[in-house]
Motif scaffolding. Structure first.
Motif, short mmCIF file in Angstrom:
data_model
loop_
_atom_site.label_atom_id
_atom_site.label_comp_id
_atom_site.label_asym_id
_atom_site.label_seq_id
_atom_site.Cartn_x
_atom_site.Cartn_y
_atom_site.Cartn_z
N PRO A 107 0.79 -1.23 0.00
CA PRO A 107 0.00 0.00 0.00
C PRO A 107 0.83 1.29 0.00
O PRO A 107 0.32 2.33 -0.43
N ALA A 108 2.07 1.23 0.44
CA ALA A 108 2.88 2.44 0.52
C ALA A 108 3.85 2.61 -0.65
O ALA A 108 4.36 3.71 -0.88
N ASN A 109 4.13 1.55 -1.39
CA ASN A 109 5.15 1.60 -2.45
C ASN A 109 4.57 1.16 -3.79
O ASN A 109 3.98 0.07 -3.89
N LYS A 110 4.76 2.00 -4.80
CA LYS A 110 4.31 1.70 -6.15
C LYS A 110 5.38 2.11 -7.15
O LYS A 110 6.04 3.14 -6.99
N VAL A 111 5.54 1.30 -8.19
CA VAL A 111 6.46 1.61 -9.29
C VAL A 111 5.65 1.62 -10.57
O VAL A 111 4.89 0.68 -10.84
N SER A 112 5.80 2.67 -11.37
CA SER A 112 5.03 2.76 -12.62
C SER A 112 5.94 3.16 -13.77
O SER A 112 7.00 3.77 -13.57
N ALA A 113 5.50 2.84 -14.98
CA ALA A 113 6.25 3.17 -16.19
C ALA A 113 5.27 3.49 -17.30
O ALA A 113 4.17 2.93 -17.37
N ASN A 114 5.68 4.41 -18.15
CA ASN A 114 4.89 4.79 -19.33
C ASN A 114 5.81 4.76 -20.54
O ASN A 114 6.90 5.34 -20.53
N TYR A 115 5.36 4.07 -21.60
CA TYR A 115 6.15 4.00 -22.83
C TYR A 115 5.28 4.44 -24.01
O TYR A 115 4.19 3.90 -24.22
N ALA A 116 5.75 5.46 -24.76
CA ALA A 116 5.06 5.95 -25.94
C ALA A 116 5.71 5.35 -27.18
O ALA A 116 6.89 5.61 -27.44
N PHE A 117 4.94 4.55 -27.93
CA PHE A 117 5.50 3.85 -29.09
C PHE A 117 5.83 4.82 -30.22
O PHE A 117 6.75 4.56 -31.01
N ASP A 118 5.11 5.93 -30.35
CA ASP A 118 5.35 6.84 -31.47
C ASP A 118 6.66 7.61 -31.30
O ASP A 118 7.41 7.82 -32.25
N SER A 119 6.97 8.04 -30.06
CA SER A 119 8.19 8.80 -29.82
C SER A 119 9.32 7.96 -29.25
O SER A 119 10.48 8.38 -29.25
N GLY A 120 8.98 6.78 -28.72
CA GLY A 120 9.99 5.95 -28.10
C GLY A 120 10.40 6.41 -26.71
O GLY A 120 11.38 5.91 -26.15
N ASN A 121 9.65 7.35 -26.16
CA ASN A 121 10.00 7.88 -24.85
C ASN A 121 9.46 6.98 -23.74
O ASN A 121 8.40 6.36 -23.87
N CYS A 122 10.19 6.95 -22.63
CA CYS A 122 9.80 6.13 -21.49
C CYS A 122 9.98 6.97 -20.22
O CYS A 122 10.99 7.65 -20.05
N ARG A 123 8.96 6.93 -19.36
CA ARG A 123 9.01 7.62 -18.08
C ARG A 123 8.84 6.60 -16.96
O ARG A 123 7.93 5.76 -17.01
N LEU A 124 9.71 6.67 -15.97
CA LEU A 124 9.69 5.76 -14.84
C LEU A 124 9.43 6.56 -13.57
O LEU A 124 10.05 7.60 -13.34
N LYS A 125 8.51 6.07 -12.72
CA LYS A 125 8.15 6.80 -11.51
C LYS A 125 8.04 5.85 -10.33
O LYS A 125 7.52 4.74 -10.45
#
Length: 213
Positions: A107-125
Motif C-alpha cells: 500500500p505504501a510503495n508503487k512503481v510505474s512506467a509509461n512508454y510511448a511507441f510513437d516517440s519511443g519515450n519512457c518515463r519511470l516513476k
C-alpha cells in the motif's frame, strides 16, 4: 443513475468551464463531456467527447469535432503475489500508442512506467507514501535524461498540498487541493518558470461540483 459534474477554471486573463454527464447502464457507463468552454470573448463551446466505459476493462472515446477515436484497455495480473496494472491506449487520429504499467508492491510503495511507441519515450516513476499522509514521487524521463520531483502532504483530512519541480523545464509548482463529498473539489495552483528572466508566478484556480440525479 445519472451523474453530472461541472468544472470551472480561472488562470490570469482567461477562464473556462467543462461539464460531464454520466449514465450508468448496468456494467457500462455512457458519458458525454464538453472539455473546453471559454467565455473570454463570448461563449464558445468545443471539445465534445462521447465515451463508453466498462470500469477496469475498457474506455472508448469519440472526439466529435475531430472525428477521432481513442481506445483504452485496462487489465490487472498477479506477478510474484503483487498487482500489476496495465493500460494500453491508442489514439487513432494522432496515431499515438502508449502502454502504462503500475506494480503495487504494497500500500505504501508503487512503481510505474509509461512508454510511448510513437516517440519511443519512457518515463519511470516511484511513489512512496509515509503513514498515509505524505507522498514522495521521483520520476525519470529517459528521452530528456532528466528528473522530476513531487512531494504531497495531506492536512486536515480533506486538504492536500503538493510541490513539484521539473528539472528539464525548471518549472517549480505549488498547489493546494480540498476535496469534499458535499461541496466538490477546489484547487489553487501557482507555478514559476525559473528559466525566464522575468520570474512572475502564474496563478490558477479550479472548482468542481458533482451532482447525482
Amino acid at each position: 443513475m445519472l451523474n453530472a459534474s461541472v468544472r470551472g477554471n480561472y488562470a490570469g486573463d482567461t477562464n473556462g468551464a467543462a461539464g460531464t454527464v454520466t449514465v450508468n447502464a448496468g456494467d457500462v457507463k455512457l458519458r458525454a463531456a464538453v472539455t473546453e468552454a471559454t467565455f473570454a470573448a463570448g461563449p464558445k463551446f468545443s471539445g465534445l467527447c462521447l465515451s463508453l466505459e466498462k470500469p477496469g476493462s475498457f474506455i472508448i472515446d469519440y472526439d466529435v469535432p475531430r472525428k477521432d477515436v481513442r481506445f483504452q484497455f485496462m487489465n490487472s495480473v498477479r506477478v510474484l503475489d503483487r498487482d500489476l496494472r496495465l493500460t494500453y491506449s491508442h489514439a487513432k487520429g494522432d496515431n499515438r500508442v502508449a502502454l502504462d504499467g503500475m506494480l503495487v508492491i504494497d500500500p505504501a510503495n508503487k512503481v510505474s512506467a509509461n512508454y510511448a511507441f510513437d516517440s519511443g519515450n519512457c518515463r519511470l516513476k516511484y511513489s512512496y507514501t509515509y503513514k498515509g499522509v505524505r507522498t514522495f514521487e521521483p520520476c525519470y524521463d529517459v528521452k530528456k535524461n532528466s528528473w522530476d520531483f513531487a512531494v504531497s502532504q495531506r492536512i486536515y483530512g480533506d486538504d492536500v498540498v503538493r510541490a513539484s519541480y521539473q528539472t528539464s523545464s525548471r518549472v517549480l509548482a505549488l498547489e493546494w487541493t480540498r476535496a469534499s463529498p458535499f461541496s466538490g473539489q477546489f484547487k489553487v495552483a501557482a507555478s514559476l518558470n525559473l528559466a525566464e528572466e522575468t520570474k512572475i508566478p502564474k496563478l490558477s484556480a479550479e472548482s468542481t461540483w458533482n451532482f447525482d440525479m
